[in-house]
Structure formats: C-alpha cells, structure tokens
Design a protein around this motif. Structure first.
Motif, PDB file in Angstrom:
ATOM      1  N   SER A  26      23.420 -76.954 -83.102  1.00 12.11           N
ATOM      2  CA  SER A  26      23.252 -76.069 -84.268  1.00 12.11           C
ATOM      3  C   SER A  26      24.574 -76.007 -85.017  1.00 12.11           C
ATOM      4  CB  SER A  26      22.817 -74.669 -83.826  1.00 12.11           C
ATOM      5  OG  SER A  26      23.655 -74.163 -82.815  1.00 12.11           O
TER       6      SER A  26
ATOM      7  N   SER B  35      23.354 -69.822 -85.363  1.00 12.21           N
ATOM      8  CA  SER B  35      23.311 -68.361 -85.358  1.00 12.21           C
ATOM      9  C   SER B  35      24.694 -67.767 -85.219  1.00 12.21           C
ATOM     10  CB  SER B  35      22.439 -67.868 -84.196  1.00 12.21           C
ATOM     11  OG  SER B  35      23.056 -68.183 -82.956  1.00 12.21           O
TER      12      SER B  35
ATOM     13  N   ASN C 190      26.091 -67.195 -82.556  1.00 13.58           N
ATOM     14  CA  ASN C 190      25.997 -66.303 -81.406  1.00 13.58           C
ATOM     15  C   ASN C 190      26.166 -67.144 -80.148  1.00 13.58           C
ATOM     16  OD1 ASN C 190      25.341 -64.525 -79.351  1.00 13.58           O
ATOM     17  ND2 ASN C 190      23.662 -63.569 -80.504  1.00 13.58           N
TER      18      ASN C 190
ATOM     19  N   GLN D 299      25.677 -66.568 -77.178  1.00 12.96           N
ATOM     20  CA  GLN D 299      24.626 -66.424 -76.180  1.00 12.96           C
ATOM     21  C   GLN D 299      23.653 -67.611 -76.234  1.00 12.96           C
ATOM     22  OE1 GLN D 299      24.563 -64.187 -73.787  1.00 12.96           O
ATOM     23  NE2 GLN D 299      26.424 -63.223 -74.601  1.00 12.96           N
ATOM     24  N   ASP D 300      23.445 -68.177 -77.416  1.00 13.68           N
ATOM     25  CA  ASP D 300      22.583 -69.361 -77.538  1.00 13.68           C
ATOM     26  C   ASP D 300      23.178 -70.542 -76.785  1.00 13.68           C
ATOM     27  OD1 ASP D 300      20.796 -67.978 -79.113  1.00 13.68           O
ATOM     28  OD2 ASP D 300      21.688 -68.637 -81.007  1.00 13.68           O
TER      29      ASP D 300
ATOM     30  N   ARG E 201      20.125 -73.013 -75.275  1.00 12.76           N
ATOM     31  CA  ARG E 201      19.234 -73.239 -76.414  1.00 12.76           C
ATOM     32  C   ARG E 201      19.856 -74.216 -77.399  1.00 12.76           C
ATOM     33  NH1 ARG E 201      18.292 -67.690 -75.309  1.00 12.76           N
ATOM     34  NH2 ARG E 201      19.991 -67.031 -76.693  1.00 12.76           N
ATOM     35  N   THR E 202      21.168 -74.281 -77.388  1.00 13.49           N
ATOM     36  CA  THR E 202      21.910 -75.276 -78.150  1.00 13.49           C
ATOM     37  C   THR E 202      23.060 -75.746 -77.277  1.00 13.49           C
ATOM     38  OG1 THR E 202      23.142 -75.721 -80.195  1.00 13.49           O
ATOM     39  CG2 THR E 202      23.386 -73.545 -79.240  1.00 13.49           C
TER      40      THR E 202
END
Length: 586
Positions: A169, A203, A205, A207-208, A213-214
């Motif tokens: 991302s 994002s 963020n 946490q991703d 998630r990325t």
C-alpha cells in the motif's frame, strides 16, 4: 525621560544594490545590519512613543501535510513565542492526514483554491507547477526527505524489485488523491512494472503492516522505525536514495496570487517561521511539552519519548547548523526537475517564479526612511558619520555572509552526494560517475572496470548483534576498503549491504589486484564491539568495459552476475567476468 516601547521589522535591514538580480541569490548583495545605532537614533528622534501592533492582526491559515508532531515544531513555536503576532499575523494552524485510505487532506488543493493561505508539502510542488498550478515555494524546511518504504524482516524482502505480487500500500497514481512524486520516481527508477503491483491505498496505520494486510507501506524515517521497534518488530527500510532519488522534504509554500498581492505578508510569515524553527531546536524539551499540551496527535502512540526521538531526526534532515533554514538551492531544484522530465512525469518545467524571494527594500526607500527620522533632530555631520559606520559594518557582514554561504553550498553538496551512514558516495553519485567515465572511456578508448561488493551473511549480524552493530560493520568496511583503493577509484554504497567501486582507466588484471587487496584486508579485519570482536567476509564480482557495450549498465549487470556466482560458490571470494575487454589506445 519617558519610557518608550519600540518594535519594528526594520531593526534588521536587508540592503540590495540597485540593478541587482532579485531572484538570484548569487547575484545579489545581501547585507544585514542589526540596527543598534539606528534604533537609538529612532528613539531619540521619535516625537511620541511607538506602540507595538497598533494595526489589527491579519488572519492567516496554514494547512499541514500530516497530524501534529515535531515535524511542524517551527510553526508551533512561531505562534507560541509571538513571532507571527510581531509580523502582524493571526495564524490558524490546521493539521492534515487521512480521513480514510486514499482520501487525504491535500494542502495543494487547499492553498490553490484559497481555503488556506499557506501549506506544507513536498517536492511534488514542482510537478504541480509544471502542470500549470500557481504554487510557489516560500521556504525549504527539510533539506533531505524523510520518506522511506517500510516492511518487516519476517516478510523476507529488502528491495522493491522483490515485491512481486505481495500486497502493498504505497502512494502511486490511481489509489490516492495526493501526488507522491518521490514514490513514483523511486518505483520507476527500480524498473518495477506499476501495472503488475498488488497495490492498495495506504492507510498510514502501522497496524495494517503488523497484521500482514500489507507488506510494504510508506513511512517517515523520523518516527516510523522507532514506532516499529517499540512494537517489538524488526523493521526493514527501503530508501529512495538507494535508487538515486534524493529530493527535498517538507516545504512551506503558497499560491502565486498571494505573493503578487501581498509580498510583504509572505515575507513576514517566512521570517517568523524561520525564527520559530530556530527557537524549537534551541528549546526541544519545551517545544515537545507545547505539542503535547496544545497540539494533540490523532494516534495514541504519539508520546513524549517519540517526539524527543523525532526532534533529533528532524534536526538531522534540516542540518540547521550547516544550512540556513528555508534555503533553496536552484541547482538542486534543476536536478529534481530533470529527473521528473527524464522519467516522463512532466514534459518540461521552469523555475522562474517558483521559488519565492522576499522583495527587498530599495536603497532609495531606506535613505528616505533614515532622512525622515533623522532630519528633525540630527545634523548632516551625524548622518554622514552614521552612514560611514553603517557601510563599514555592512561590509564586514557581507564578507561573513559570503563565507557562510560558501560553506552552506559545500555542506549541501556533501549531503547530496554522500551516504549518511558510511560517508561513501551514494547511488546517485555513482550513477553520475558511471555515466561520465563510460563516455570518457568510449572517447579515449580507455579501460574501465567495476567491482560489486556484498557483505556475507549480513542479516545474521543484524539478528545476533543488533542493527547498531550492523551499522558499525558497514562503516568499518568502508574505512578498511578505502585503504586498498587508489586515488582515482570511486567507492559508493549501492544499497543495503552492497557497495560498488568504479575503477577508471583500469584493465581487468589491475582491477583484479585491487579486488584481491579489498578481499584480504576485510577478511583480516575485526570489528571491536561490546560483545567482543566480530569477523565478516565479503563476496566480490568484477567486470569491465567490453567492445559491444553501448550502455554502462551492461558492465554493472555483468558484475552483478559475477557477484551472484561468488555467493553461489560459497561466499568469501572474488568472481570475474572474463569476456574480452575493449581494445585500448597506447
């Protein structure tokens, strides 16, 4: 005698010779006089006390690029210390950031449309200018960009070329409203097919990233690595500089109409910001307290420890002790514009009208001001004596200013060409030298050789001893390797734990002797650490200019293939490309 309160922008005077090039820093005579003598004369001559801020303050808005952090400390300090108020401005500071992935507050849009008067953005501003948007850089705040690409060691890659179909991302066209010229330029320089990427809007963020998630996100070196380590993960960073991309960081900018209509307002805002940054760096603890109390961030992990860490990182990117805060280097902007153009990101660009220069008062205006104050109370003798002293003082300050600017230019060149950790040349400098030596070798039919170096099992050193020890090993490798080189050889950091050496006018056998000296010197070296001495070895790949080479990167590719062979055959060795070299002249 009645007490007087005096406050004026003219306690510091900037004098420019008539006919000087106002837009050219090197063509103007920048003379600064701090008016102790003039102040005394004004106080004596004033028929009444002067009251500060008699006129109402002008409302002004500033749109930041991100949430409140030390990244914008100079603006907070300028407001808290009253520098904006002294400039006649009532400043509203608005934070930025993302409302949702891909939907960010865009300072360029806010400023161009008039919803904000000033903004903070990046070197993307030159792209906007080239595309017809009326943006102007008011001050270069960060001399180096903090943008990096962040992944985790457990994901198992450390180069953009290794991304493949992994979920990432990053801010590339099609997924985000903002332009990130630095991201696009880096991926293009890496030769990555943008259409094949499994990319989603960032994002911002972490946490991703932790959740998988990325596997690659954009981050700032000022706080991103610190946050990941504090979370208990091992960060891996990929820097644009590894691919020859070296842009400016945060920039203060405005729209052209505001400069044309109120140049004095823009100049006053700029001066207050510069003073604010100087104060913030002299009073870091106090400024961090100000941010925590007055400008709370939107992320819960923004605390005192992180802000103090960020402050030192921002200082490193700005280099205020070496380079004047706000200084713009026209040649460096040309280099950035040329890179945009070479990569097809713009068709062309012009720097005229892009870099703001405060309009200096004319000599006639200054003389008229002096005359108005001095005439009622001072005689011609005092005026002449004052001007003589003024000219003597300004002449001394001019010499000091010229020397300071020379030193600043040298420091900027050092920053642009050198790897910040090891002091070796960076990839950008290597690519320039490679192109120059390749063309020279073609013209003169001289030999040219390249050595690629990789540190064996470097990941294990980082894992077992920590990244600080790993950094120490890289610095000592450069120091030891330099002892084996000749005066004409060029050593650069190619990326990560890889180095490259360019050997002009050097055939294969002579280059082999240099490579063997490097191999032996590093093999015998020990890095002394608190945990005891550390041994390391190198793998080397050697290649040279061949008859059919039409591109200097063909030499690099063969050296890389030889390096791969050295690694495959067991490391700690030299492998050589033995294809016929180019015939040489006598």
């Amino acid at each position: 005698m009645a007490a007087f309160l005096f406050r004026s922008r003219y306690t510091r005077l900037d004098i420019y010779p008539l006919g000087g090039a106002m837009g050219n820093r090197s063509g103007r005579c920048h003379l600064k006089v701090y008016g102790a003598l003039l102040l005394g004369m004004m106080l004596l001559a004033s028929p009444r006390p002067l009251l500060a801020n008699e006129a109402p303050l002008t409302p002004v808005s500033l749109q930041l690029l991100w949430y409140h952090q030390f990244q914008y400390a100079g603006y907070y300090a300028a407001k808290a210390q009253g520098y904006f108020q002294e400039a006649g401005l009532d400043v509203e500071i608005r934070d930025g950031g993302y409302h949702s992935p891909g939907r960010a507050v865009d300072p360029v849009r806010e400023v161009v449309t008039g919803r904000a008067d000033f903004g903070v953005s990046r070197s993307d501003l030159l792209l906007h200018r080239a595309r017809g948007e009326p943006v102007m850089v008011v001050a270069n705040i960060m001399q180096r960009s903090p943008l990096v690409f962040l992944t985790l060691e457990r994901f198992g890659f450390s180069r953009l070329e290794e991304v493949g179909d992994r979920p990432i991302s990053v801010t590339l066209p099609g997924v985000d409203e903002r332009i990130s010229a630095e991201t696009l330029a880096t991926f293009l320089a890496a030769g990555v097919d943008l259409e094949s990427l499994n990319n989603a809007a960032p994002s911002w963020n972490l946490q991703d990233l932790y959740a998988g998630r990325t596997q690659l996100v954009p981050a700032y070196s000022t706080d991103g690595l610190y946050a990941v380590r504090r979370h208990g993960e091992v960060p891996v960073i990929i820097q644009p500089a590894d691919y020859g991309i070296d842009f400016y960081g945060d920039l203060l900018f405005t729209r052209q109409a505001l400069v044309e209509q109120h140049p004095e307002r823009v100049a006053a805002f700029r001066e207050a910001v510069v003073k604010g940054w100087a104060y913030a760096f002299k009073n870091i603890q106090e400024t961090v307290d100000l941010i925590l109390e007055t400008y709370p961030g939107r992320h819960g992990d923004i605390d005192r420890a992180l802000l103090l860490h960020e402050a030192e990182q921002v200082r490193e990117l700005m280099q205020p002790a070496l380079i004047e805060i706000g200084y713009s280097n026209t040649e460096r902007w040309k280099s950035i514009g040329d890179q945009y153009q070479a990569m097809g990101m713009i068709d062309g660009y012009k720097l005229e009208g892009f870099l703001f220069q405060p309009a200096p008062p004319t000599l006639a205006t200054l003389l008229l001001t002096l005359w108005r104050w001095l005439l009622p109370f001072m005689g011609v003798v005092i005026v002449v004596a004052g001007l003589a002293g003024y000219l003597l003082l300004t002449n001394r300050r001019l010499k000091a200013e010229i020397q300071r600017r020379r030193e600043a230019e040298a420091a900027l060149q050092q920053l642009a060409d050198r790897d910040g950790l090891t002091g070796a040349g960076n990839r950008r400098l290597f690519e320039q030298q490679l192109q120059q030596e390749f063309l020279r070798s073609r013209r003169s039919r001289h030999a040219l050789s390249i050595i690629l170096i990789d540190v064996d099992n470097f990941k294990r050193i980082n894992d077992e001893c920590g990244h600080l020890v790993g950094d120490m090993v890289l610095k000592e490798i450069v120091s030891v390797t330099r002892t084996a080189l000749r005066t004409q050889d060029h050593l650069s950091r190619y990326g990560g734990e890889e180095f490259v050496i360019l050997l002009p006018e050097t055939g294969l056998q002579q280059a082999r002797r240099v490579a063997e000296r490097i191999l032996e010197a590093n093999r015998a070296h020990r890095v002394n650490t608190d945990a005891g001495p550390i041994r390391y070895t190198l793998s080397l790949g050697l290649s040279h200019l061949q008859v059919n080479d039409r591109d200097p990167w063909q030499i690099v590719q063969r050296a890389d293939a030889s390096l791969y062979s050295a690694k495959r055959l067991g490391r700690d060795r030299l492998c050589i490309d033995v294809a016929p070299s180019m015939p040489q002249t006598d």
